[in-house]
Write a protein that holds these residues in place. Structure first.
Motif, mmCIF file in Angstrom:
data_model
loop_
_atom_site.group_PDB
_atom_site.id
_atom_site.type_symbol
_atom_site.label_atom_id
_atom_site.label_comp_id
_atom_site.label_asym_id
_atom_site.label_seq_id
_atom_site.Cartn_x
_atom_site.Cartn_y
_atom_site.Cartn_z
ATOM 1 N N SER A 128 -6.254 -5.878 5.732
ATOM 2 C CA SER A 128 -7.495 -5.153 5.963
ATOM 3 C C SER A 128 -8.585 -5.588 4.965
ATOM 4 O O SER A 128 -8.210 -5.738 3.749
ATOM 5 N N VAL A 129 -9.838 -5.706 5.488
ATOM 6 C CA VAL A 129 -10.821 -6.096 4.670
ATOM 7 C C VAL A 129 -11.910 -5.042 4.761
ATOM 8 O O VAL A 129 -12.151 -4.415 5.900
ATOM 9 N N TRP A 130 -12.819 -4.985 3.730
ATOM 10 C CA TRP A 130 -14.025 -4.407 3.873
ATOM 11 C C TRP A 130 -15.377 -4.909 3.107
ATOM 12 O O TRP A 130 -15.320 -4.957 2.022
ATOM 13 N N PRO A 131 -16.280 -5.665 4.040
ATOM 14 C CA PRO A 131 -17.248 -6.291 3.434
ATOM 15 C C PRO A 131 -18.599 -5.376 2.943
ATOM 16 O O PRO A 131 -18.842 -4.448 3.958
ATOM 17 N N PHE A 132 -18.960 -5.376 1.889
ATOM 18 C CA PHE A 132 -20.418 -4.712 1.708
ATOM 19 C C PHE A 132 -21.574 -5.915 1.969
ATOM 20 O O PHE A 132 -22.584 -5.633 2.250
ATOM 21 N N THR A 133 -21.268 -6.924 1.221
ATOM 22 C CA THR A 133 -22.123 -8.193 1.238
ATOM 23 C C THR A 133 -21.447 -9.511 1.465
ATOM 24 O O THR A 133 -20.333 -9.353 1.373
ATOM 25 N N GLU A 134 -21.932 -10.367 1.248
ATOM 26 C CA GLU A 134 -21.193 -11.784 1.501
ATOM 27 C C GLU A 134 -20.382 -12.037 -0.045
ATOM 28 O O GLU A 134 -19.498 -12.655 0.009
ATOM 29 N N ASP A 135 -20.840 -11.387 -0.993
ATOM 30 C CA ASP A 135 -20.636 -11.447 -2.292
ATOM 31 C C ASP A 135 -19.618 -10.343 -2.766
ATOM 32 O O ASP A 135 -19.212 -10.299 -3.949
ATOM 33 N N HIS A 136 -19.448 -9.389 -1.895
ATOM 34 C CA HIS A 136 -18.909 -8.095 -2.277
ATOM 35 C C HIS A 136 -18.022 -7.601 -1.093
ATOM 36 O O HIS A 136 -18.372 -6.906 -0.046
ATOM 37 N N VAL A 137 -16.612 -7.757 -1.350
ATOM 38 C CA VAL A 137 -15.595 -7.275 -0.129
ATOM 39 C C VAL A 137 -14.203 -6.880 -0.922
ATOM 40 O O VAL A 137 -13.915 -7.026 -1.924
ATOM 41 N N LEU A 138 -13.813 -5.665 -0.261
ATOM 42 C CA LEU A 138 -12.662 -5.087 -0.739
ATOM 43 C C LEU A 138 -11.662 -5.561 0.281
ATOM 44 O O LEU A 138 -11.496 -5.651 1.462
ATOM 45 N N LEU A 139 -10.327 -5.830 -0.437
ATOM 46 C CA LEU A 139 -9.304 -6.562 0.454
ATOM 47 C C LEU A 139 -8.003 -5.599 -0.144
ATOM 48 O O LEU A 139 -7.851 -5.265 -1.162
ATOM 49 N N VAL A 140 -6.956 -5.372 0.854
ATOM 50 C CA VAL A 140 -5.836 -4.747 0.860
ATOM 51 C C VAL A 140 -4.768 -5.528 1.629
ATOM 52 O O VAL A 140 -5.169 -6.287 2.702
ATOM 53 N N GLY A 141 -3.322 -5.309 1.050
ATOM 54 C CA GLY A 141 -2.417 -5.963 1.800
ATOM 55 C C GLY A 141 -1.033 -5.970 0.858
ATOM 56 O O GLY A 141 -1.035 -4.914 0.347
ATOM 57 N N GLY A 142 -0.280 -7.120 1.054
ATOM 58 C CA GLY A 142 0.833 -6.931 0.165
ATOM 59 C C GLY A 142 1.854 -7.883 0.987
ATOM 60 O O GLY A 142 1.722 -8.889 1.656
ATOM 61 N N ASP A 143 3.223 -7.525 0.596
ATOM 62 C CA ASP A 143 4.607 -8.518 1.113
ATOM 63 C C ASP A 143 5.208 -7.177 1.965
ATOM 64 O O ASP A 143 5.728 -6.697 1.470
ATOM 65 N N LEU A 144 5.529 -7.690 3.271
ATOM 66 C CA LEU A 144 6.286 -6.743 4.094
ATOM 67 C C LEU A 144 7.680 -6.724 3.754
ATOM 68 O O LEU A 144 8.605 -5.962 3.747
ATOM 69 N N ASN A 145 8.245 -7.843 3.133
ATOM 70 C CA ASN A 145 9.533 -8.013 2.754
ATOM 71 C C ASN A 145 9.867 -7.659 1.306
ATOM 72 O O ASN A 145 10.860 -7.450 1.038
ATOM 73 N N HIS A 146 8.903 -7.682 0.496
ATOM 74 C CA HIS A 146 9.254 -7.611 -0.806
ATOM 75 C C HIS A 146 7.933 -6.587 -1.447
ATOM 76 O O HIS A 146 6.951 -7.018 -2.005
ATOM 77 N N PRO A 147 8.262 -5.237 -1.224
ATOM 78 C CA PRO A 147 7.353 -4.310 -1.415
ATOM 79 C C PRO A 147 6.835 -4.034 -2.744
ATOM 80 O O PRO A 147 5.605 -3.932 -3.210
ATOM 81 N N GLU A 148 7.726 -4.549 -3.916
ATOM 82 C CA GLU A 148 7.087 -4.576 -5.321
ATOM 83 C C GLU A 148 5.919 -5.461 -5.703
ATOM 84 O O GLU A 148 5.539 -5.205 -6.977
ATOM 85 N N ARG A 149 5.750 -6.412 -4.856
ATOM 86 C CA ARG A 149 4.830 -7.429 -5.225
ATOM 87 C C ARG A 149 3.275 -6.848 -5.378
ATOM 88 O O ARG A 149 3.175 -6.092 -4.651
ATOM 89 N N ARG A 150 2.642 -7.436 -6.508
ATOM 90 C CA ARG A 150 1.215 -7.144 -6.711
ATOM 91 C C ARG A 150 0.683 -8.263 -6.922
ATOM 92 O O ARG A 150 1.090 -9.307 -7.699
ATOM 93 N N PRO A 151 -0.883 -8.235 -6.940
ATOM 94 C CA PRO A 151 -1.580 -6.906 -6.600
ATOM 95 C C PRO A 151 -1.919 -6.744 -4.926
ATOM 96 O O PRO A 151 -1.620 -7.777 -4.478
ATOM 97 N N ARG A 152 -1.959 -5.588 -4.524
ATOM 98 C CA ARG A 152 -2.003 -5.312 -3.207
ATOM 99 C C ARG A 152 -3.493 -4.954 -2.839
ATOM 100 O O ARG A 152 -3.991 -4.700 -1.501
ATOM 101 N N ILE A 153 -4.353 -4.395 -3.877
ATOM 102 C CA ILE A 153 -5.796 -4.173 -3.342
ATOM 103 C C ILE A 153 -6.660 -4.764 -4.621
ATOM 104 O O ILE A 153 -6.425 -4.543 -5.794
ATOM 105 N N VAL A 154 -7.557 -5.717 -4.154
ATOM 106 C CA VAL A 154 -8.757 -6.181 -5.001
ATOM 107 C C VAL A 154 -10.034 -5.937 -4.647
ATOM 108 O O VAL A 154 -10.120 -5.996 -3.555
ATOM 109 N N GLU A 155 -10.620 -6.117 -5.626
ATOM 110 C CA GLU A 155 -12.203 -6.347 -5.135
ATOM 111 C C GLU A 155 -12.941 -7.770 -5.491
ATOM 112 O O GLU A 155 -12.668 -8.221 -6.577
#
Length: 330
Positions: A213-240
């Motif tokens: 999932s993504v959430w843009p504010f401007t072309e240069d400012h976007v929030l992102l979330v995700g992860g690994d469906l098979n390996h839940p411990e992997r990071r990062p899952r949320i970045v700006e």
């Protein structure tokens, strides 16, 4: 560590035999939801009562819905062999028109609409080393595009059809998030841009991993979330992403890949996945509020009212702001 929200989500009555995934809230009391069994529901009273409809007798999964108001909405089903389709209603779901049907191996993950113009962009898994993006300038005529990105796709690059959030339009900016390849990438452009810019991100990547999932504010400012469906411990899952730099945000108290992301009108972040929902008051906050432990795939807000949908008929709402209670949990 996370605090427990002082206000609980209010359960709403919907069919328990449907797994709800798509969610659109064009006004505080108007809610559209979509899911499996080719089922779509609309409420005009804040989720207290629902009208159900089925655009087709085929057992499709409607994983994304984009409503313009109480009468007009587009719904996307996913799958190959002609199951990736977009339907449209202009009468509140009383009847639906098939507006687009993909062919062959095409698999559309999600789509978004610019409400004032009805411009649509959809994101499909790449095929034979080419992008599969879908565009319409009016919601009626459709063009598949393989050259709308400034660089070719990576091997197996596609998307995650987890919440309808891998494409989003906000304030004149289009953003998409990719998955399943060696690098999870952000695709972003302005409404007037010719092509999407592909940007490498630090979100975990690989088979069944990437940006959900993504959430843009401007072309240069976007929030992102995700992860690994098979390996839940992997990071990062949320970045700006801001000004060409990526900053990992505080990790929410949810297990596994993050499916949905919503930014509220007052700047709070809501994330959802099968282990629940959580809220971060601001991007710079470090303490999350745990909202629910239910299996929740998507959230959406209008003004101060937020709705949530998930497996086995789960539907709920809450009014913000939410304040934390003194009790904490690990």
């Amino acid at each position: 560590m996370a605090t427990t929200a002082a206000v609980n989500l209010q359960p709403l009555p919907t069919r328990p035999d449907v797994n709800w995934i798509g969610l659109s809230v064009p006004s505080p009391d108007v809610v559209w939801i979509s899911g499996n069994k080719a089922t779509i529901a609309r409420s005009l009273d804040g989720g207290q009562t629902w009208n159900y409809s089925q655009p087709t007798n085929t057992d499709l999964q409607f994983r994304d819905i984009e409503a313009l108001d109480e009468q007009h909405a587009f719904a996307l089903s996913v799958g190959k062999n002609g199951n990736s389709r977009i339907y449209y209603t202009s009468n509140g779901g009383t009847s639906w028109q098939l507006r687009y049907r993909a062919s062959g191996e095409k698999f559309l993950n999600c789509f978004s609409i610019a409400p004032k113009t009805n411009e649509v962009w959809g994101f499909g898994d790449s095929i034979d080393g080419k992008w599969d993006l879908l565009r319409s300038t009016d919601g009626r005529n459709w063009l598949s595009s393989s050259n709308a990105v400034d660089s070719p796709p990576l091997s197996a690059e596609g998307g995650l059809a987890a919440s309808g959030g891998c494409v989003r339009y906000t304030k004149g900016v289009w953003a998409m998030g990719t998955a399943n390849a060696s690098t999870a990438r952000l695709l972003v452009k302005s409404s007037f841009g010719i092509r999407f810019k592909a940007i490498d991100t630090p979100i975990v990547a690989g088979p069944s991993a990437g940006i959900a999932s993504v959430w843009p504010f401007t072309e240069d400012h976007v929030l992102l979330v995700g992860g690994d469906l098979n390996h839940p411990e992997r990071r990062p899952r949320i970045v700006e992403y801001k000004d060409d730099e990526f900053t990992p945000l505080s990790e929410p108290p949810l297990t596994g890949a993050l499916y949905g992301l919503t930014v509220t009108s007052n700047g709070a972040l809501i994330v959802t996945n099968p282990s629940g929902a959580a809220l971060l008051p601001t991007v710079t906050s470090t303490e999350w509020l745990r909202l629910s432990d239910a299996n929740i795939w998507s959230s959406a807000c209008h003004d101060s009212v937020c709705y949530f949908v998930g497996k086995s008929g789960y539907t709920a709402k809450v009014s913000l702001p939410i304040t934390p209670s003194p009790q904490t949990r690990d």
